[in-house]
Design an enzyme around this catalytic site. Structure first.
Site, PDB file in Angstrom:
ATOM      1  N   ASN A   1      -5.608 -55.228  18.382  1.00  0.00           N
ATOM      2  CA  ASN A   1      -6.862 -54.550  18.027  1.00  0.00           C
ATOM      3  C   ASN A   1      -6.605 -53.187  17.390  1.00  0.00           C
ATOM      4  O   ASN A   1      -5.865 -52.371  17.948  1.00  0.00           O
ATOM      5  CB  ASN A   1      -7.682 -54.287  19.293  1.00  0.00           C
ATOM      6  CG  ASN A   1      -8.289 -55.539  19.879  1.00  0.00           C
ATOM      7  OD1 ASN A   1      -8.015 -56.638  19.422  1.00  0.00           O
ATOM      8  ND2 ASN A   1      -9.110 -55.363  20.888  1.00  0.00           N
TER       9      ASN A   1
ATOM     10  N   ASP B   1     -16.517 -56.907  20.889  1.00  0.00           N
ATOM     11  CA  ASP B   1     -15.444 -56.097  21.464  1.00  0.00           C
ATOM     12  C   ASP B   1     -16.004 -55.307  22.659  1.00  0.00           C
ATOM     13  O   ASP B   1     -17.035 -54.642  22.528  1.00  0.00           O
ATOM     14  CB  ASP B   1     -14.944 -55.144  20.362  1.00  0.00           C
ATOM     15  CG  ASP B   1     -13.711 -54.368  20.745  1.00  0.00           C
ATOM     16  OD1 ASP B   1     -12.932 -54.853  21.587  1.00  0.00           O
ATOM     17  OD2 ASP B   1     -13.513 -53.261  20.182  1.00  0.00           O
TER      18      ASP B   1
ATOM     19  N   ASP C   1     -15.767 -57.193  29.282  1.00  0.00           N
ATOM     20  CA  ASP C   1     -14.848 -56.191  29.815  1.00  0.00           C
ATOM     21  C   ASP C   1     -15.290 -55.728  31.192  1.00  0.00           C
ATOM     22  O   ASP C   1     -16.114 -54.830  31.324  1.00  0.00           O
ATOM     23  CB  ASP C   1     -14.757 -55.001  28.849  1.00  0.00           C
ATOM     24  CG  ASP C   1     -13.810 -53.921  29.357  1.00  0.00           C
ATOM     25  OD1 ASP C   1     -13.225 -54.109  30.444  1.00  0.00           O
ATOM     26  OD2 ASP C   1     -13.661 -52.892  28.683  1.00  0.00           O
TER      27      ASP C   1
HETATM   28  P1  13P Z   1      -7.914 -48.189  18.893  1.00  0.00           P
HETATM   29  O1  13P Z   1      -9.244 -47.556  18.618  1.00  0.00           O
HETATM   30  O2  13P Z   1      -7.013 -47.326  19.679  1.00  0.00           O
HETATM   31  O3  13P Z   1      -7.291 -48.729  17.672  1.00  0.00           O
HETATM   32  O4  13P Z   1      -8.212 -49.448  19.851  1.00  0.00           O
HETATM   33  C1  13P Z   1      -8.966 -50.494  19.337  1.00  0.00           C
HETATM   34  C2  13P Z   1      -9.344 -51.444  20.381  1.00  0.00           C
HETATM   35  O5  13P Z   1      -8.574 -51.775  21.254  1.00  0.00           O
HETATM   36  C3  13P Z   1     -10.680 -52.045  20.301  1.00  0.00           C
HETATM   37  O6  13P Z   1     -10.964 -52.840  21.393  1.00  0.00           O
END
Ligand code: 13P
Length: 271
Positions: free
Chosen positions: A223, A79, A101
């Site tokens: 997410n 992520d 990203d």
């Molecule tokens: P939140 O922490 O707002 O749930 O977002 C999660 C996210 O997009 C991880 O990439």
């Protein structure tokens, strides 16, 4: 099934796959328990901080073993990979999917670096997610606007060949001060011109109906991270304030179950 095929299947069926971050054994157990109870697939996400905390190989192995143990169809995803090097490490060690990203880079550099990751991932048949537009990260201003433009999106997807695109349509990471207003027209337009699975970041605190609508318009990966940390720690703080138990195997389960109930409710929104 490879994640990119699963996401494409979700796109055609106007469904989404939930992607949950995990931080330790207990949060991993909570999200997997939910997926098992709901008979749902699940993407397990690791940020660079979680990788640094648990160790790359250990975090990957924890995720994989957990998926096997709970018999859940799932994938391990990087992520918000902030560098081509980190994405490379994750690809080489065996992740199923990586996000590069480059959303804070100028468009040309975002394209150039994303392309490098796509090239590396291709030979491993790995899903690549990129981000275009400004989705505020924790601590960043949420008033600044930087929504994804459909024209940029179509150009970006053609140039880079990414499998999935995170879009800025009104969400932000972390909790919201006011209810977020999603730009559904923009989402619909991006989905129509790109024809690839779109990703909603900042799922915590987005009302269920808004998530359902976004999924119906092209979001195929949702997410959720902050709400997991929040419910786990709040439950733990409450339990510790109430007793002096030192057997952590008695203290953690209610916090794990709180995560599990939260994720069961989120899974209902995307199926
Ligand atoms: P939140 O922490 O707002 O749930 O977002 C999660 C996210 O997009 C991880 O990439």
């Amino acid at each position: 099934m490879h994640l990119k095929d699963k996401l494409e299947e979700a796109r055609l069926n106007k469904k989404a796959i939930l992607a949950t971050n995990f931080y330790n054994f207990e949060t991993l157990k909570g999200v997997l328990q939910a997926a098992k109870n709901s008979n749902s697939p699940l993407i397990l996400q690791l940020t660079e901080s979680s990788i640094n905390y648990m160790g790359l190989e250990n975090a990957l192995n924890m995720g994989r073993t957990g998926l096997d143990y709970f018999d859940v169809e799932g994938w391990i995803h990087l992520d918000h990979g902030g560098s081509v090097e980190l994405a490379k490490k994750c690809i080489e060690i065996g992740f199923d999917s990586v996000m590069f990203d480059g959303s804070e880079l100028p468009l040309e550099q975002n394209i150039e670096q994303t392309m490098k990751v796509v090239k590396m991932a291709k030979s491993h048949n790995i899903n690549v997610e990129a981000e275009l537009g400004y989705v505020a990260k924790l601590g960043q201003s949420t008033t600044k606007m930087g929504y994804t433009s459909p024209d940029d999106a179509v150009f970006f997807v053609k140039e880079t060949g990414v499998n999935a695109l995170a879009v800025a349509i009104g969400t932000a990471h972390g909790f919201y001060k006011e209810e977020p207003k999603l730009d559904y027209n923009r989402l619909k337009a991006i989905a129509e011109v790109t024809n690839i699975p779109l990703v909603l970041h900042g799922g915590s605190g987005v009302p269920g109906e808004a998530i359902r609508k976004a999924v119906s318009l092209g979001i195929c990966k949702v997410n959720v991270a902050t709400e997991i940390k929040n419910i786990f720690m709040k439950k733990l703080q409450q339990l510790l304030a109430e007793n002096n138990e030192i057997d952590l195997r008695k203290v953690f389960p209610p916090a794990i179950n709180a995560v599990s109930h939260l994720i069961e409710s989120k899974l209902k929104l995307v199926q």
